[in-house]
Design a protein around this motif. Structure first.
Motif, PDB file in Angstrom:
ATOM      1  N   UNK A   1      -0.427  -9.070  -3.763  1.00 21.67           N
ATOM      2  CA  UNK A   1      -0.906  -8.015  -4.638  1.00 21.67           C
ATOM      3  C   UNK A   1      -0.284  -6.702  -4.172  1.00 21.67           C
ATOM      4  N   UNK A   2      -0.012  -5.796  -5.111  1.00 19.60           N
ATOM      5  CA  UNK A   2       0.596  -4.512  -4.762  1.00 19.60           C
ATOM      6  C   UNK A   2      -0.208  -3.395  -5.414  1.00 19.60           C
ATOM      7  N   UNK A   3      -0.594  -2.425  -4.603  1.00 16.90           N
ATOM      8  CA  UNK A   3      -1.298  -1.255  -5.118  1.00 16.90           C
ATOM      9  C   UNK A   3      -0.325  -0.073  -5.091  1.00 16.90           C
ATOM     10  N   UNK A   4      -0.138   0.537  -6.245  1.00 19.68           N
ATOM     11  CA  UNK A   4       0.744   1.702  -6.375  1.00 19.68           C
ATOM     12  C   UNK A   4      -0.133   2.917  -6.642  1.00 19.68           C
ATOM     13  N   UNK A   5      -0.099   3.858  -5.713  1.00 16.81           N
ATOM     14  CA  UNK A   5      -0.937   5.049  -5.839  1.00 16.81           C
ATOM     15  C   UNK A   5      -0.097   6.278  -5.526  1.00 16.81           C
ATOM     16  N   UNK A   6      -0.245   7.294  -6.351  1.00 15.59           N
ATOM     17  CA  UNK A   6       0.571   8.502  -6.217  1.00 15.59           C
ATOM     18  C   UNK A   6       0.421   9.125  -4.832  1.00 15.59           C
ATOM     19  N   UNK A   7       1.544   9.437  -4.219  1.00 15.19           N
ATOM     20  CA  UNK A   7       1.541  10.113  -2.925  1.00 15.19           C
ATOM     21  C   UNK A   7       1.280   9.217  -1.739  1.00 15.19           C
ATOM     22  N   UNK A   8       1.156   7.913  -1.961  1.00 13.61           N
ATOM     23  CA  UNK A   8       0.881   6.990  -0.870  1.00 13.61           C
ATOM     24  C   UNK A   8       1.924   5.879  -0.831  1.00 13.61           C
ATOM     25  N   UNK A   9       2.093   5.263   0.333  1.00 18.51           N
ATOM     26  CA  UNK A   9       2.978   4.123   0.456  1.00 18.51           C
ATOM     27  C   UNK A   9       2.414   2.930  -0.304  1.00 18.51           C
ATOM     28  N   UNK A  10       3.287   2.017  -0.707  1.00 19.46           N
ATOM     29  CA  UNK A  10       2.820   0.800  -1.364  1.00 19.46           C
ATOM     30  C   UNK A  10       1.873   0.047  -0.439  1.00 19.46           C
ATOM     31  N   UNK A  11       0.795  -0.472  -1.011  1.00 15.59           N
ATOM     32  CA  UNK A  11      -0.152  -1.277  -0.251  1.00 15.59           C
ATOM     33  C   UNK A  11      -0.046  -2.720  -0.721  1.00 15.59           C
ATOM     34  N   UNK A  12       0.070  -3.634   0.220  1.00 23.11           N
ATOM     35  CA  UNK A  12       0.256  -5.043  -0.106  1.00 23.11           C
ATOM     36  C   UNK A  12      -0.972  -5.863   0.275  1.00 23.11           C
ATOM     37  N   UNK A  13      -1.230  -6.874  -0.545  1.00 23.70           N
ATOM     38  CA  UNK A  13      -2.256  -7.898  -0.300  1.00 23.70           C
ATOM     39  C   UNK A  13      -3.684  -7.409  -0.485  1.00 23.70           C
ATOM     40  N   UNK A  14      -4.123  -6.451   0.318  1.00 21.10           N
ATOM     41  CA  UNK A  14      -5.529  -6.068   0.308  1.00 21.10           C
ATOM     42  C   UNK A  14      -5.911  -5.350  -0.988  1.00 21.10           C
ATOM     43  N   UNK A  15      -6.954  -5.846  -1.641  1.00 23.32           N
ATOM     44  CA  UNK A  15      -7.490  -5.202  -2.833  1.00 23.32           C
ATOM     45  C   UNK A  15      -8.977  -4.949  -2.586  1.00 23.32           C
ATOM     46  N   UNK A  16      -9.359  -3.733  -2.215  1.00 25.83           N
ATOM     47  CA  UNK A  16     -10.779  -3.450  -1.943  1.00 25.83           C
ATOM     48  C   UNK A  16     -11.650  -3.709  -3.162  1.00 25.83           C
ATOM     49  N   UNK A  17     -12.880  -4.158  -2.908  1.00 30.62           N
ATOM     50  CA  UNK A  17     -13.808  -4.411  -4.010  1.00 30.62           C
ATOM     51  C   UNK A  17     -14.094  -3.141  -4.805  1.00 30.62           C
ATOM     52  N   UNK A  18     -13.987  -2.010  -4.135  1.00 32.38           N
ATOM     53  CA  UNK A  18     -14.305  -0.731  -4.782  1.00 32.38           C
ATOM     54  C   UNK A  18     -13.150  -0.188  -5.615  1.00 32.38           C
ATOM     55  N   UNK A  19     -12.009  -0.875  -5.596  1.00 34.96           N
ATOM     56  CA  UNK A  19     -10.819  -0.369  -6.281  1.00 34.96           C
ATOM     57  C   UNK A  19     -11.013  -0.379  -7.797  1.00 34.96           C
ATOM     58  N   UNK A  20     -10.754   0.767  -8.433  1.00 42.00           N
ATOM     59  CA  UNK A  20     -10.805   0.862  -9.895  1.00 42.00           C
ATOM     60  C   UNK A  20      -9.460   1.410 -10.361  1.00 42.00           C
ATOM     61  N   UNK A  21      -8.489   0.541 -10.582  1.00 44.06           N
ATOM     62  CA  UNK A  21      -7.153   1.014 -10.968  1.00 44.06           C
ATOM     63  C   UNK A  21      -7.106   1.472 -12.425  1.00 44.06           C
ATOM     64  N   UNK A  22      -6.140   2.318 -12.716  1.00 45.86           N
ATOM     65  CA  UNK A  22      -5.919   2.742 -14.099  1.00 45.86           C
ATOM     66  C   UNK A  22      -5.268   1.637 -14.914  1.00 45.86           C
ATOM     67  N   UNK A  23      -4.426   0.854 -14.259  1.00 49.48           N
ATOM     68  CA  UNK A  23      -3.741  -0.256 -14.922  1.00 49.48           C
ATOM     69  C   UNK A  23      -3.773  -1.464 -14.005  1.00 49.48           C
ATOM     70  N   UNK A  24      -4.028  -2.622 -14.580  1.00 45.58           N
ATOM     71  CA  UNK A  24      -3.935  -3.890 -13.859  1.00 45.58           C
ATOM     72  C   UNK A  24      -2.911  -4.757 -14.580  1.00 45.58           C
TER      73      UNK A  24
END
Length: 419
Positions: free
Chosen positions: A21-44
């Motif tokens: 899994x990849x999390x793309x967030x403005x101003x931050x490095x790419x995050x791999x694998x971990x998807x926190x339960x609290x995550x509410x992305x704009x796009x999935x």
């Protein structure tokens, strides 16, 4: 924030494949694998079965050519490279107005985005619509979501007053945005303008972007008028002093010129299809060093296509293997990063829907890169942490509406060229 679920990620440097899994967030490095339960992305984006890797970049483009597709033949059929310039491109660029420049930039940016190209180095010319032209292009690219490194093609060919306008436009733009100092070519730029351009590059910590020995006539003119070859003259005048300098084409260099390029911090960009289209020769990287990247020279906005053309075009002259052409394809990112230009960070990603009939592994990815993956496989594109293409549809602009606006402008341009 964008979540790419169950993606097959291809590291753009090591080519290692991993399912993650990849999390793309403005101003931050790419995050791999971990998807926190609290995550509410704009796009999935469900990327199961899809490939994800760093997006692409173009080392040499020409926005101003975007409305030329399908235009009538020139008044005179060109018999050599100089006549191609005179009767086609120098006729076209003289007819551009600000509306046409904006249309050309929007079309180019849209085509780039749909092909997974999120950073463009452009070389612009519009000698009778210079003032504000670079900002028009920049705003059009920003509107689509594609990052850019622009310059105006300064030249003496239309007179010194217009050359001065090109210098003024360049300085005005460099005060506000990242960019380069553009020159057309050695044979259309005298020593006075060349000196002013180099001084401008030094003042704004930029570099020179210039066509170099694209045709043998460039070398012949330089020897005849300056007593030295093109790169020898450029070297003496300071063009090669900058790590941001881009020498486009470099087809007809002598051994000494190759040595000067290799020993400088300057970069070379080659454009195989344009060379073939203009019949100017075949590129050879022999003794030029490793600072080589790929462009399209305005022929199109598809860097995957450009890489394939460069590979097959260089089989007899360079002996490139798969890894060699991939390295040239990706070198533009090194140019951008090493010179600290903005707009090509790790959050620029392309998602490929590539239904291969054969396995894809760490070891054979380059075979798929050359013989399988096409721009038609681009499904989603992320640029600067923003989703700019989703399910092959541009997200920030209405492509259909823009194309309806550009077609009458193209017809107006063609009519002006025939007048």
């Amino acid at each position: 924030m964008i979540l790419l679920k169950n993606a097959t990620y291809i590291d753009p440097v090591t080519l290692q494949l991993s399912t993650t899994n990849i999390i793309v967030e403005h101003g931050k490095e790419l995050q791999f694998n971990t998807v926190p339960d609290s995550l509410i992305p704009d796009h999935v984006l469900d990327c199961n079965g899809l490939l994800v890797t760093h997006a692409f970049a173009c080392g040499h483009h020409h926005v101003y050519s975007a409305l030329s597709r399908g235009m009538s033949a020139p008044k005179k059929s060109p018999e050599n490279f100089l006549e191609i310039l005179q009767y086609i491109w120098w006729t076209l660029d003289k007819c551009l107005d600000k509306d046409m420049i904006e249309a050309s930039a929007l079309v180019t940016a849209m085509n780039c985005a749909r092909n997974g190209v999120t950073f463009v180095i452009d070389h612009h010319a519009s000698p009778f619509a210079i003032e504000g032209s670079l900002e028009i292009i920049a705003k059009s690219f920003d509107r689509v979501g594609v990052s850019h490194l622009l310059c105006y093609e300064i030249s003496d060919r239309d007179g010194m007053a217009i050359a001065e306008q090109g210098l003024a436009e360049t300085e005005s733009y460099l005060k506000r945005r990242q960019g380069l100092v553009g020159l057309h070519a050695g044979f259309t730029v005298g020593d006075e303008t060349l000196n002013k351009a180099v001084a401008l590059a030094r003042k704004y910590d930029a570099g020179i972007h210039v066509h170099t020995a694209e045709d043998i006539s460039d070398e012949e003119y330089s020897v005849r008028n300056y007593g030295k070859r093109v790169v020898e003259r450029f070297s003496e005048m300071g063009v090669l002093d900058f790590s941001k300098t881009i020498l486009a084409h470099c087809l007809h260099l002598s051994d000494h010129e190759r040595k000067l390029v290799r020993q400088s911090p300057a970069w070379v960009v080659h454009n195989t299809e344009s060379n073939q289209n203009n019949g100017v020769g075949v590129f050879s990287s022999m003794e030029l060093g490793e600072r080589l990247m790929l462009g399209t020279d305005g022929m199109h906005s598809d860097m995957l296509r450009a890489a394939k053309a460069a590979y097959f075009g260089a089989l007899k002259t360079d002996g490139l293997d798969f890894s060699g052409i991939y390295r040239r394809f990706r070198n533009v990112h090194q140019y951008i990063a090493s010179n600290k230009f903005k707009g090509d960070d790790a959050s620029n990603l392309v998602v490929l829907d590539y239904p291969t009939p054969t396995p894809i592994t760490n070891e054979n990815f380059l075979g798929h890169f050359l013989f399988g993956i096409e721009s038609s496989h681009v499904k989603h594109v992320i640029a600067s942490s923003e989703l700019i293409v989703k399910d092959r549809v541009l997200q920030k602009v209405d492509e259909g509406e823009i194309l309806r606006q550009t077609r009458p402008l193209a017809e107006k341009l063609w009519q002006k060229m025939q007048a």
